[in-house]
Design an enzyme around this catalytic site. Sequence first.
Site, short mmCIF file in Angstrom:
data_model
loop_
_atom_site.label_atom_id
_atom_site.label_comp_id
_atom_site.label_asym_id
_atom_site.label_seq_id
_atom_site.Cartn_x
_atom_site.Cartn_y
_atom_site.Cartn_z
N VAL A 62 4.16 2.13 -4.57
CA VAL A 62 2.74 1.79 -4.51
C VAL A 62 2.53 0.51 -3.72
CG1 VAL A 62 0.72 1.20 -5.94
CG2 VAL A 62 2.44 2.78 -6.83
N CYS A 63 1.44 0.45 -2.95
CA CYS A 63 1.01 -0.81 -2.32
C CYS A 63 -0.52 -0.83 -2.32
CB CYS A 63 1.61 -0.99 -0.92
SG CYS A 63 0.91 0.10 0.33
N ARG A 64 -1.12 -1.62 -1.46
CA ARG A 64 -2.57 -1.71 -1.43
C ARG A 64 -3.20 -0.47 -0.83
NH1 ARG A 64 -6.87 -3.07 1.71
NH2 ARG A 64 -5.59 -3.26 3.56
#
Length: 98
Positions: A62-64
């Site tokens: 997961v990231c932005r």
Amino acid sequence: MNVITAKQVEELIKEGKTLNLIDVREADEVEAGKIPGAVNIPLGLIEFRMNELDKTKDYIIVCRSGARSGRATQFLESYGFKVKNMTSGMLAWEGSVE
């Protein structure tokens, strides 16, 4: 690259599934909120901390927005890890945060 949507991740959590989530955002970004249970390993440290991961487990990265997690997913795949990129990242996350 294997992918999963934020909505699919949210549904799996609601079903009580145990997920191995790795949030590759920087610490200051994670302080604003992360998916409950996610482990923060910033993208720049993945190479140095991948020894903490288990190749027999499935991971969701997961990231932005999905770009950094895509790079982390490709990197970890190249070392034989079973990983999926959460497309659109936290921008698409509607579930709870901690």
